[in-house]
Design a protein around this motif. Sequence first.
Motif, PDB file in Angstrom:
ATOM      1  N   GLN A 192       7.984   3.692  -2.215  1.00 51.64           N
ATOM      2  CA  GLN A 192       8.725   4.934  -2.371  1.00 51.64           C
ATOM      3  C   GLN A 192      10.087   4.633  -2.998  1.00 51.64           C
ATOM      4  O   GLN A 192      10.686   3.586  -2.732  1.00 51.64           O
ATOM      5  N   ARG A 232       3.524  10.435  13.397  1.00 49.02           N
ATOM      6  CA  ARG A 232       4.338   9.226  13.445  1.00 49.02           C
ATOM      7  C   ARG A 232       5.809   9.552  13.242  1.00 49.02           C
ATOM      8  O   ARG A 232       6.167  10.311  12.342  1.00 49.02           O
ATOM      9  N   SER A 274       5.954  10.462   9.333  1.00 50.94           N
ATOM     10  CA  SER A 274       4.892  10.258   8.347  1.00 50.94           C
ATOM     11  C   SER A 274       3.562  10.685   8.959  1.00 50.94           C
ATOM     12  O   SER A 274       3.438  10.815  10.173  1.00 50.94           O
ATOM     13  N   ARG A 289       5.673  -0.802   1.800  1.00 55.43           N
ATOM     14  CA  ARG A 289       4.926  -1.167   2.997  1.00 55.43           C
ATOM     15  C   ARG A 289       3.886  -2.197   2.597  1.00 55.43           C
ATOM     16  O   ARG A 289       3.107  -1.962   1.666  1.00 55.43           O
ATOM     17  N   SER A 331      -1.327   7.468   8.611  1.00 57.00           N
ATOM     18  CA  SER A 331      -2.051   6.682   7.607  1.00 57.00           C
ATOM     19  C   SER A 331      -1.200   5.485   7.258  1.00 57.00           C
ATOM     20  O   SER A 331       0.011   5.582   7.188  1.00 57.00           O
ATOM     21  N   SER A 332      -1.864   4.365   6.986  1.00 58.76           N
ATOM     22  CA  SER A 332      -1.107   3.169   6.622  1.00 58.76           C
ATOM     23  C   SER A 332      -0.413   3.329   5.274  1.00 58.76           C
ATOM     24  O   SER A 332       0.484   2.579   4.947  1.00 58.76           O
ATOM     25  N   THR A 333      -0.810   4.326   4.513  1.00 55.18           N
ATOM     26  CA  THR A 333      -0.180   4.544   3.208  1.00 55.18           C
ATOM     27  C   THR A 333       0.725   5.756   3.217  1.00 55.18           C
ATOM     28  O   THR A 333       1.219   6.173   2.183  1.00 55.18           O
ATOM     29  N   GLY A 334       0.948   6.328   4.404  1.00 52.47           N
ATOM     30  CA  GLY A 334       1.656   7.592   4.495  1.00 52.47           C
ATOM     31  C   GLY A 334       3.088   7.557   4.002  1.00 52.47           C
ATOM     32  O   GLY A 334       3.843   6.644   4.313  1.00 52.47           O
ATOM     33  N   GLU A 335       3.446   8.567   3.257  1.00 54.36           N
ATOM     34  CA  GLU A 335       4.815   8.713   2.754  1.00 54.36           C
ATOM     35  C   GLU A 335       5.745   9.052   3.907  1.00 54.36           C
ATOM     36  O   GLU A 335       5.414   9.862   4.788  1.00 54.36           O
ATOM     37  N   LEU A 336       6.944   8.443   3.906  1.00 51.04           N
ATOM     38  CA  LEU A 336       7.951   8.736   4.920  1.00 51.04           C
ATOM     39  C   LEU A 336       8.902   9.815   4.437  1.00 51.04           C
ATOM     40  O   LEU A 336       9.302   9.837   3.272  1.00 51.04           O
ATOM     41  N   PHE A 337       9.297  10.670   5.398  1.00 53.04           N
ATOM     42  CA  PHE A 337      10.272  11.727   5.130  1.00 53.04           C
ATOM     43  C   PHE A 337      11.411  11.563   6.132  1.00 53.04           C
ATOM     44  O   PHE A 337      11.174  11.476   7.334  1.00 53.04           O
ATOM     45  N   PHE A 350       3.647   6.183  17.209  1.00 51.10           N
ATOM     46  CA  PHE A 350       2.495   6.727  16.498  1.00 51.10           C
ATOM     47  C   PHE A 350       1.973   8.005  17.152  1.00 51.10           C
ATOM     48  O   PHE A 350       1.272   8.781  16.516  1.00 51.10           O
ATOM     49  N   TYR A 359       9.498   2.756  16.570  1.00 44.11           N
ATOM     50  CA  TYR A 359       8.576   3.690  15.951  1.00 44.11           C
ATOM     51  C   TYR A 359       7.541   4.155  16.977  1.00 44.11           C
ATOM     52  O   TYR A 359       7.262   3.445  17.953  1.00 44.11           O
ATOM     53  N   TYR A 373       9.944   7.651  13.474  1.00 43.29           N
ATOM     54  CA  TYR A 373      10.642   6.378  13.358  1.00 43.29           C
ATOM     55  C   TYR A 373      12.143   6.600  13.526  1.00 43.29           C
ATOM     56  O   TYR A 373      12.663   7.669  13.181  1.00 43.29           O
ATOM     57  N   ASN A 385       0.818  -1.211   0.000  1.00 43.41           N
ATOM     58  CA  ASN A 385       0.000   0.000   0.000  1.00 43.41           C
ATOM     59  C   ASN A 385       0.852   1.261   0.000  1.00 43.41           C
ATOM     60  O   ASN A 385       0.342   2.367   0.090  1.00 43.41           O
TER      61      ASN A 385
END
Lengths: 110, 113
Positions: A33, B31, B94, A90, B97-103, B50, B48, B33, A30
């Motif tokens: 990146q 979130r 992030s 993920r 969200s379970s689809t959240g983009e990581l930075f 939340f 991690y 990490y 889902n």
Amino acid sequence: GIQVEQSPPDLILQEGANSTLRCNFSDSVNNLQWFHQNPWGQLINLFYIPSGTKQNGRLSATTVATERYSLLYISSSQTTDSGVYFCAVRKGGSNYKLTFGKGTLLTVNP
Amino acid sequence: DADVTQTPRNRITKTGKRIMLECSQTKGHDRMYWYRQDPGLGLRLIYYSFDVKDINKGEISDGYSVSRQAQAKFSLSLESAIPNQTALYFCATSVPSSTGELFFGEGSRLTVL
């Protein structure tokens, strides 16, 4: 856990050449990146692309989620493109863990 | 200024010393990490969080502890550093969200002698 395989592990190009990097993954995802790690170690976000196609300048990416792979295209490569390119995914149903591939080391020579 | 800031960027220490790596973010993400990068092994998740009251172990948490002091701050501690903890450490954030983009932050290079 989900497996992520990147190919090729190493790639050497002359400036101006085009290249394609591949990321295969073993389960539904889902989040996918692409990152570029520059020679100073910084991780730069390139694309967030769990499906479909995106383009950003000379770079573009395509993810075919049903076939479990993603491709990163670099056109007209420049020496500043050198570094390691990581794919990270993920797993679908997971809400926290991003699993990284081992990366492709790209060297662009002038 | 970077949205995700790590300090220190480089640290050399000796075996047995206590070390803290700090991370702060201005992205407003819930979130956070901590990842570790070793040559040839890619990045692996250490801990991690939340939110401030929710902290979880990742795949390689032994020898590490964390503290989430505020929504924007997440620190990683090595209580008694050992040489095989020499690595590049990254903080990331992030959206919830379970689809959240990581930075990712810029990374902290730690050497344990």
